[in-house]
Write a protein that holds these residues in place. Sequence first.
Motif, mmCIF file in Angstrom:
data_model
loop_
_atom_site.group_PDB
_atom_site.id
_atom_site.type_symbol
_atom_site.label_atom_id
_atom_site.label_comp_id
_atom_site.label_asym_id
_atom_site.label_seq_id
_atom_site.Cartn_x
_atom_site.Cartn_y
_atom_site.Cartn_z
ATOM 1 N N PHE A 122 0.810 -1.214 0.000
ATOM 2 C CA PHE A 122 0.000 0.000 0.000
ATOM 3 C C PHE A 122 0.845 1.266 0.000
ATOM 4 O O PHE A 122 1.973 1.282 0.527
ATOM 5 C CB PHE A 122 -0.907 0.034 1.235
ATOM 6 N N HIS A 123 0.276 2.323 -0.555
ATOM 7 C CA HIS A 123 0.869 3.665 -0.517
ATOM 8 C C HIS A 123 -0.094 4.580 0.221
ATOM 9 O O HIS A 123 -1.244 4.741 -0.193
ATOM 10 C CB HIS A 123 1.112 4.174 -1.945
ATOM 11 N N ASN A 124 0.368 5.139 1.320
ATOM 12 C CA ASN A 124 -0.426 6.065 2.138
ATOM 13 C C ASN A 124 -1.739 5.434 2.617
ATOM 14 O O ASN A 124 -2.814 6.045 2.555
ATOM 15 C CB ASN A 124 -0.708 7.370 1.379
ATOM 16 N N ALA A 125 -1.648 4.203 3.081
ATOM 17 C CA ALA A 125 -2.819 3.515 3.624
ATOM 18 C C ALA A 125 -2.369 2.571 4.739
ATOM 19 O O ALA A 125 -1.252 2.059 4.725
ATOM 20 C CB ALA A 125 -3.546 2.730 2.540
ATOM 21 N N SER A 126 -3.261 2.357 5.689
ATOM 22 C CA SER A 126 -2.980 1.444 6.787
ATOM 23 C C SER A 126 -2.969 0.001 6.317
ATOM 24 O O SER A 126 -3.728 -0.379 5.412
ATOM 25 C CB SER A 126 -4.044 1.625 7.881
ATOM 26 N N THR A 127 -2.137 -0.823 6.948
ATOM 27 C CA THR A 127 -2.128 -2.254 6.624
ATOM 28 C C THR A 127 -3.479 -2.903 6.932
ATOM 29 O O THR A 127 -3.803 -3.949 6.367
ATOM 30 C CB THR A 127 -1.032 -2.988 7.416
ATOM 31 N N ARG A 128 -4.259 -2.286 7.796
ATOM 32 C CA ARG A 128 -5.582 -2.812 8.137
ATOM 33 C C ARG A 128 -6.538 -2.777 6.949
ATOM 34 O O ARG A 128 -7.596 -3.391 6.976
ATOM 35 C CB ARG A 128 -6.168 -2.022 9.308
ATOM 36 N N PHE A 129 -6.146 -2.072 5.886
ATOM 37 C CA PHE A 129 -6.974 -2.009 4.682
ATOM 38 C C PHE A 129 -6.981 -3.340 3.942
ATOM 39 O O PHE A 129 -7.835 -3.580 3.092
ATOM 40 C CB PHE A 129 -6.457 -0.897 3.761
ATOM 41 N N SER A 130 -6.035 -4.202 4.272
ATOM 42 C CA SER A 130 -5.954 -5.515 3.615
ATOM 43 C C SER A 130 -7.062 -6.410 4.163
ATOM 44 O O SER A 130 -6.910 -7.102 5.173
ATOM 45 C CB SER A 130 -4.581 -6.145 3.879
ATOM 46 N N ASP A 131 -8.190 -6.378 3.473
ATOM 47 C CA ASP A 131 -9.378 -7.050 3.990
ATOM 48 C C ASP A 131 -10.331 -7.330 2.840
ATOM 49 O O ASP A 131 -10.505 -6.493 1.945
ATOM 50 C CB ASP A 131 -10.051 -6.165 5.041
ATOM 51 N N GLY A 132 -10.961 -8.487 2.845
ATOM 52 C CA GLY A 132 -11.848 -8.863 1.757
ATOM 53 C C GLY A 132 -13.017 -7.917 1.570
ATOM 54 O O GLY A 132 -13.369 -7.569 0.440
ATOM 55 N N ARG A 150 -13.212 -4.711 2.402
ATOM 56 C CA ARG A 150 -12.727 -3.432 1.880
ATOM 57 C C ARG A 150 -12.342 -3.541 0.412
ATOM 58 O O ARG A 150 -12.429 -2.569 -0.323
ATOM 59 C CB ARG A 150 -11.532 -2.950 2.694
ATOM 60 N N PHE A 151 -11.927 -4.729 -0.009
ATOM 61 C CA PHE A 151 -11.568 -4.925 -1.408
ATOM 62 C C PHE A 151 -12.777 -5.223 -2.277
ATOM 63 O O PHE A 151 -12.653 -5.428 -3.475
ATOM 64 C CB PHE A 151 -10.571 -6.087 -1.538
ATOM 65 N N GLY A 152 -13.951 -5.297 -1.667
ATOM 66 C CA GLY A 152 -15.160 -5.574 -2.423
ATOM 67 C C GLY A 152 -15.327 -7.030 -2.797
ATOM 68 O O GLY A 152 -15.999 -7.347 -3.779
ATOM 69 N N LEU A 153 -14.738 -7.930 -2.011
ATOM 70 C CA LEU A 153 -14.798 -9.359 -2.330
ATOM 71 C C LEU A 153 -15.937 -10.079 -1.623
ATOM 72 O O LEU A 153 -16.076 -11.282 -1.749
ATOM 73 C CB LEU A 153 -13.468 -10.032 -1.953
ATOM 74 N N ARG A 164 -4.054 -15.008 -3.897
ATOM 75 C CA ARG A 164 -3.105 -14.284 -3.053
ATOM 76 C C ARG A 164 -3.781 -13.036 -2.500
ATOM 77 O O ARG A 164 -4.526 -12.370 -3.192
ATOM 78 C CB ARG A 164 -1.869 -13.885 -3.859
ATOM 79 N N GLY A 165 -3.503 -12.720 -1.240
ATOM 80 C CA GLY A 165 -4.140 -11.570 -0.608
ATOM 81 C C GLY A 165 -5.504 -11.961 -0.054
ATOM 82 O O GLY A 165 -5.817 -13.142 0.117
ATOM 83 N N PRO A 166 -6.356 -10.979 0.270
ATOM 84 C CA PRO A 166 -7.709 -11.296 0.747
ATOM 85 C C PRO A 166 -8.442 -12.158 -0.291
ATOM 86 O O PRO A 166 -8.421 -11.857 -1.480
ATOM 87 C CB PRO A 166 -8.362 -9.919 0.883
ATOM 88 N N VAL A 167 -9.081 -13.218 0.183
ATOM 89 C CA VAL A 167 -9.694 -14.189 -0.730
ATOM 90 C C VAL A 167 -11.201 -14.230 -0.514
ATOM 91 O O VAL A 167 -11.678 -14.506 0.590
ATOM 92 C CB VAL A 167 -9.106 -15.595 -0.512
ATOM 93 N N GLY A 168 -11.942 -13.939 -1.570
ATOM 94 C CA GLY A 168 -13.391 -14.095 -1.570
ATOM 95 C C GLY A 168 -13.770 -15.350 -2.334
ATOM 96 O O GLY A 168 -12.924 -16.199 -2.626
ATOM 97 N N VAL A 169 -15.041 -15.460 -2.689
ATOM 98 C CA VAL A 169 -15.523 -16.660 -3.365
ATOM 99 C C VAL A 169 -14.781 -16.899 -4.680
ATOM 100 O O VAL A 169 -14.420 -18.039 -5.007
ATOM 101 C CB VAL A 169 -17.041 -16.551 -3.622
#
Length: 261
Positions: free
Chosen positions: A217-227, A229-232, A246-251
């Motif tokens: 991430f650039h200028n964002a909290s690591t807590r943003f790594s979330d399914g 928040r990613f729209g999954l 890889r990363g947050p995993v949705g269906v």
Amino acid sequence: MQFCTKSVLFAICTVITEAIPDTVGSKLIGLVTSRAEIPELLKLDDVIDLVIPRGSNKLVSQIKSSTKIPVLGHADGICHVYVDKSADLEMARRIVLDAKIDYPAGCNAMETLLVHRGLVEKGWLNNMILDLRTEGVTLYGGPRTSSLLNIPMAHSLHHEYNSLACTVEIVDDVYAAIGHINLYGRHDLYAHTDSIVTEDQEVADVFLRQVDSAAVFHNASTRFSDGARFGLGAEVGISTSRIHARGPVGVDGLLTTRWYE
């Protein structure tokens, strides 16, 4: 902390199975109620396509080593926030606090704060440490920071605290930050989430290209790594594997493609 008792799990399973049409069959969903059943399940590589363990790195490693079934697992969440000399310092302060204190037990919480040496001279690091301590965070230092700021030495620079504690280290520049992350942020060559705070786009681009983590991430909290928040949608986990999800995993990350005509 998140807890789910057997009675709650049974209730959830009941609701799901009752909603499945009879034409599909209620036995589509199974509920494992004891750990003693898990070793037997892990032997069923002829009928089970994927295992998604939710828990500690130790649990994931044990399951990976005891089954032939593909495992969608995760390594330690050694997440870093690197604050560059050109950072918006108020933004950096807010990002660091959110990354550490919003949910410290989460795998996407910051475990190591890396700070450009120029910010030590400006006094920002001292102020940041005061803010973290005010929030109840216990601080440990890397080799440079421990002696300079008189804080206890971290017993390891590869450590997931999962609590209100973190490591602080001073680095010379973005390349030193990248080197630190690539050395200490990985477990079996897999890394979780790392962030840079900077107003210098060229520096940000270098960081984003050279840090090989599941989320950068650039200028964002690591807590943003979330399914979510990613729209999954509903998230089944955050995978640090390179293949295939890889990363947050949705269906969608659980599906394969079958071609026919």
